[in-house]
Enzyme design. Structure first.
Site, mmCIF file in Angstrom:
data_model
loop_
_atom_site.group_PDB
_atom_site.id
_atom_site.type_symbol
_atom_site.label_atom_id
_atom_site.label_comp_id
_atom_site.label_asym_id
_atom_site.label_seq_id
_atom_site.Cartn_x
_atom_site.Cartn_y
_atom_site.Cartn_z
ATOM 1 N N GLY A 1 63.599 81.876 -0.396
ATOM 2 C CA GLY A 1 62.646 80.925 0.672
ATOM 3 C C GLY A 1 61.297 80.380 -0.830
ATOM 4 O O GLY A 1 61.854 80.484 -2.355
ATOM 5 N N SER A 2 60.620 80.071 -0.399
ATOM 6 C CA SER A 2 59.766 79.186 -1.145
ATOM 7 C C SER A 2 58.924 80.176 -2.164
ATOM 8 O O SER A 2 58.577 81.301 -1.728
ATOM 9 C CB SER A 2 59.030 78.030 -0.733
ATOM 10 N N THR A 3 58.952 79.538 -3.382
ATOM 11 C CA THR A 3 57.787 80.480 -3.703
ATOM 12 C C THR A 3 56.525 81.107 -2.943
ATOM 13 O O THR A 3 55.688 82.237 -3.835
ATOM 14 C CB THR A 3 57.896 79.271 -5.464
ATOM 15 N N GLU A 4 56.281 79.807 -2.630
ATOM 16 C CA GLU A 4 55.142 79.829 -2.269
ATOM 17 C C GLU A 4 54.370 81.151 -1.175
ATOM 18 O O GLU A 4 53.930 82.469 -0.736
ATOM 19 C CB GLU A 4 54.421 78.598 -1.298
ATOM 20 N N GLY B 1 56.813 83.535 -1.540
ATOM 21 C CA GLY B 1 57.688 84.645 -2.003
ATOM 22 C C GLY B 1 56.172 85.221 -2.261
ATOM 23 O O GLY B 1 55.989 86.502 -2.485
ATOM 24 N N CYS C 1 68.504 75.686 -4.527
ATOM 25 C CA CYS C 1 67.089 76.398 -4.747
ATOM 26 C C CYS C 1 67.944 76.314 -6.018
ATOM 27 O O CYS C 1 66.784 75.949 -7.382
ATOM 28 C CB CYS C 1 66.683 77.949 -4.127
ATOM 29 N N GLU D 1 59.277 71.688 -6.608
ATOM 30 C CA GLU D 1 61.129 71.805 -5.959
ATOM 31 C C GLU D 1 61.481 70.123 -4.392
ATOM 32 O O GLU D 1 60.621 70.524 -4.238
ATOM 33 C CB GLU D 1 61.301 72.895 -5.956
#
Ligand code: NAI
Length: 795
Positions: free
Chosen positions: A244-247, A249, A300, A397
């Site tokens: 999923g999103s880096t945030e 993560g 991604c 992104e």
């Protein structure tokens, strides 16, 4: 339209795929779904849950349960109860089940493809031809790993219960990427699909149970972020695998810090698509279509940053625009469309916002609006040119059908621009000169590189990122290891506290000559350096005798050491033979001074001389081990199902921090540093706080063994403080922490800035003398990250 008109336009009409089977399945469930736990659906009570929508129409598709901590508890309990019998089934038993799942996916391929298109909005042409076949391939491939588990993964066991959280862009494919390796290797699963797209996971779980998968092996809990957090926090879960999103993560990294849970993160990207002037331009234009308009750009690893060589930029971009005009946006179930709907109005709004910002920041907008439906969440194929590398749209992104284009002049500039990103998931290189492509591929900070291709995936080829695109790999052998634990390490016991150190005995010698000051400095960039704070700490021997002083390193010293390590980049490019030679040379020089080191160990730690000699001998052997591995722990050549190869290369992480423990201070330190440098990493080492002189004694050894300056930097001082400086340093790529439990937890919690690759011992003590737990592949796996370079070479 008459025949003449048809021939004039060569247009084709809609070719809708029937959706009756999918709608019937929904109706059979009354369009209401509880969680799938222990082999059956839980009832969804009136008034509970949330609605899920059809992106192409905005209509409600179904009502879905919103998982609570209690639901997660129940799912974990079911998974736990099923785990042992599932693991005991034998590799062959599990292989039969995975094979059955693969066959099941193929048998129900059409239903799965249609439901996926309805629920997610992506074209059924893609779900039918890409998602579903790749899902089946994943289960076939992993049926193979189950079958071969005993032979190929001897000495490893399943982790237990795995919590898996997946996104909405490839709901079914991500499910397969997660559950196939987990189940194959004997784990059981609690899976949470994304809240926008839960339906195919529920259908899959139901079909899998019909195909004979035992109850409790696969549990699906639906819901949003809070449900995800309940999974992340659950103490009964042994590993979290997240895409999923880096945030999010980052948040998961923080929440799992110190818990001992294993973690893999597959996060965002802003992948470069590099077109050199000698590229086959028509092929590259088709490449862009696959790179950024596949799945509406909600990929991604989408090639969202087009870098095109200046001389060909005008012609390339004009051909690209022409091609964009032929792309058809429309209803996902129409087999004649290229792009479907964006998953949700929230995502649509985010894409719009970013594109508007791009234009505000000076980009030129090109869109082809023809045929874009007026209702539903649709966004046209979009190209932004004249984009500055620092613009938001070049960095963030967008996760939509939006490519940004920039130009470069030379290959070096292309590499610089490509790597100018906090992400590092994938990259694509277009050139007819194989020498150029293969020169560039290793220089790119990306876990996957496609040469003259893009968005190729296979179950046998690992996938995963560098940098803030996450860590861990999915697929292939390296992906299998993410679901296994080494028995040698699983046996480790909590570290025993060492007895308190004796009070220093005064070394004053009456009216004799004073002892000459021998404060060992730090070792930074190949030179002995005074600590920034000018402080020092006294080191006493086991009997309380003052043996010397060492510098008290601080944050500034860590920064200097990281900088020195960064400058020693040449080491990462040094030949493996060269690295091996230096490791052997270190062993040779240590051997010559063996008695001196043994005496030092004995005085510092209080062990007898024979034990100290044994430690020195073990260190010499360890250096030989890594000298040996330097040119043997190499990659693989995969043969995915296409005409071509994928080269899996073990690349160093870069600069890695090391906190060494107190026990066996010389052996443990060398056991951590040697595998790292053997693989081409540079290190910043904080030695044992109790016995730091054993590390400072190494300086001369380094200086006389041709070890290039900056490859090993040593900062003595307080590990509890220095671990924070290391973990929060954003130019450090990895961190290995061996010592107390708290050190591990602090390190993991503070490593989120640049999402460092971590190896921590959680306060468990390694048996350094035993080669099974103290050396070898266990460490080497963590000293590298695998880059897969795909080289298709024909049709
Ligand atoms: P997200 O990262 O929030 O969602 C992914 C999954 O994580 C979902 O199942 C979600 O329910 C779950 N989740 C959300 N918050 C969580 C938490 N605190 N703890 C545990 N699980 C949690 O992604 P979102 O919000 O749907 O999309 C936002 C952006 O993220 C996108 O625009 C895109 O840029 C990026 N993204 C990247 C993906 C990738 O594959 N790299 C996939 C999905 C989104």
């Amino acid at each position: 339209m008459n025949v003449q008109q048809f021939f004039d336009s060569m247009d084709y009409g809609p070719a809708p795929e029937a959706d009756s089977a999918a709608r019937e399945w929904l109706a059979r469930h009354d369009n209401r779904f509880g969680h799938f736990i222990d082999g059956k659906f839980k009832p969804l009570k009136e008034g509970e849950g949330f609605d899920t929508f059809e992106p192409a129409t905005g209509k409600i598709l179904a009502r879905i349960a919103n998982g609570t901590a209690t639901d997660v508890d129940e799912a974990v309990a079911a998974a736990r109860a099923a785990q042992e019998p599932w693991a005991k089934l034998s590799g062959h038993g599990r292989a039969r089940h995975l094979y059955a799942l693969a066959r099941m996916v193929q048998r129900h391929g059409r239903l799965l493809a249609v439901l996926e298109a309805i629920d997610n909005g992506k074209p059924v042409r893609e779900t039918r031809d890409i998602d579903v076949p790749l899902v089946a391939r994943h289960f076939y491939h992993h049926a193979g790993w189950a079958q071969l588990q005993d032979a190929e993964f001897a000495g490893y066991s399943p982790l237990g219960v795995v919590g898996q959280i997946i996104p909405w862009n490839f709901p079914l494919l991500m499910l397969a990427w997660k559950i196939a390796p987990a189940l194959a290797l004997g784990n059981t699963v609690v899976l949470k699909p994304a809240e926008y797209t839960s339906l195919t996971a529920l259908l899959f779980a139901e079909l899998a149970t019909e195909a004979g998968l035992p109850a409790g092996v696969l549990n699906v809990v639906t819901g949003g972020g809070e449900t995800g957090e309940a999974i992340v926090d659950h103490p009964g879960i042994d590993k979290i695998a997240f895409t999923g999103s880096t945030e999010v993560g980052r948040r998961i990294r923080e929440r799992t810090a110190g818990s001992g849970k294993r973690l893999t993160l597959e996060l965002g990207g802003k992948s470069p698509f590099i077109v050199f002037e000698d590229a086959d331009l028509d092929a590259a234009v088709e490449g862009v279509v696959d790179a950024i308009w596949f799945n509406q750009g909600q990929v991604c690893c989408a090639g969202s940053r087009i870098l095109v060589q200046e001389g060909i930029a005008p012609i390339f971009l004009s051909r690209l625009k022409k091609r964009m005009e032929t792309l058809r946006v429309g209803q996902p179930l129409d087999k004649a469309i290229d792009m479907g709907a964006i998953v949700d109005p929230v995502q649509l709004a985010r894409i719009r916002e970013l594109v508007e910002l791009g234009v505000k920041e000076g980009a030129t907008l090109f869109q082809t609006e023809a045929g874009v439906p007026e209702t539903g969440s649709f966004f046209p194929p979009t190209l932004l040119t004249d984009v500055h590398p620092a613009a938001t749209v070049a960095r963030e992104e967008i996760f939509g059908p939006v490519a940004v284009a920039m130009t470069f002049r030379t290959p070096d500039e292309a590499v610089m621009l490509a790597n100018n990103s906090r992400y590092g998931l994938a990259a694509s290189i277009w050139s007819e000169t194989i020498g150029l492509a293969l020169d560039i591929a290793p220089k790119l900070a990306a876990g996957v590189v496609w040469v003259n291709a893009t968005n190729l995936f296979d179950a046998g080829v690992g996938f995963g990122g560098y940098r803030e695109s996450g860590f861990g790999r999915e697929g292939g052998r390296e992906g299998a290891y993410e679901y296994l634990k080494a028995d040698a390490w699983a046996k480790r016991k909590p570290r025993e506290e060492l007895p308190a150190q004796p009070e220093p005995k005064s070394s004053a010698s009456g009216f004799g000559l004073p002892v000459l000051d021998r404060t060992a400095k730090l070792f930074i960039g190949g030179k002995q350096a005074r600590p920034d704070g000018n402080g020092s700490r006294v080191v006493v021997g086991a009997d309380g005798t003052v043996l010397g002083e060492v510098g008290e390193g601080n944050r500034k010293d860590i920064r200097n050491a990281v900088e020195a390590a960064r400058k020693a980049e040449g080491w990462s490019r040094a030949s493996t033979h060269n690295r091996a030679q230096i490791l052997y040379y270190l062993a040779e020089n240590l051997s010559a001074r063996g008695p001196e080191f043994a005496a030092r160990i004995a005085r510092l730690t209080g062990v007898g001389s024979s034990e100290a000699e044994r430690e020195v001998e073990a260190v010499i052997s360890r250096l030989f081990t890594y000298g040996a591995y330097a040119d043997k722990f190499d990659g693989a050549v995969h043969s995915p199902p296409l005409r071509g190869l994928a080269l899996a290369i073990n690349e160093p992480l870069g600069t890695v921090g090391v906190i060494a423990p107190d026990e066996m201070p010389l052996l443990s330190l060398v056991s951590l540093v040697a595998p790292l440098i053997a693989m081409g990493n540079r290190t910043v080492v904080v030695p044992s706080a109790r016995y730091p002189l054993i590390a400072t004694d190494l300086y001369q050894l380094f200086e006389t063994s041709d070890l290039p300056a900056g490859v090993v930097n040593i900062v003595t001082g307080e590990p509890k403080a220095l671990v924070k400086d290391l973990a929060s340093h954003d130019d450090l790529d990895g961190l290995w922490v061996f010592g107390g439990k708290d050190l591990s937890a602090t390190a993991e919690r503070l490593s989120v800035g640049n999402l460092k690759r971590m190896l921590v011992d959680h306060g468990l003590q390694t048996d350094w003398l035993d080669p099974a737990s103290g050396e070898g592949r266990l460490f080497l796996h963590h000293a590298v990250q695998v880059k897969n370079i795909w080289i298709p070479y024909g049709d």
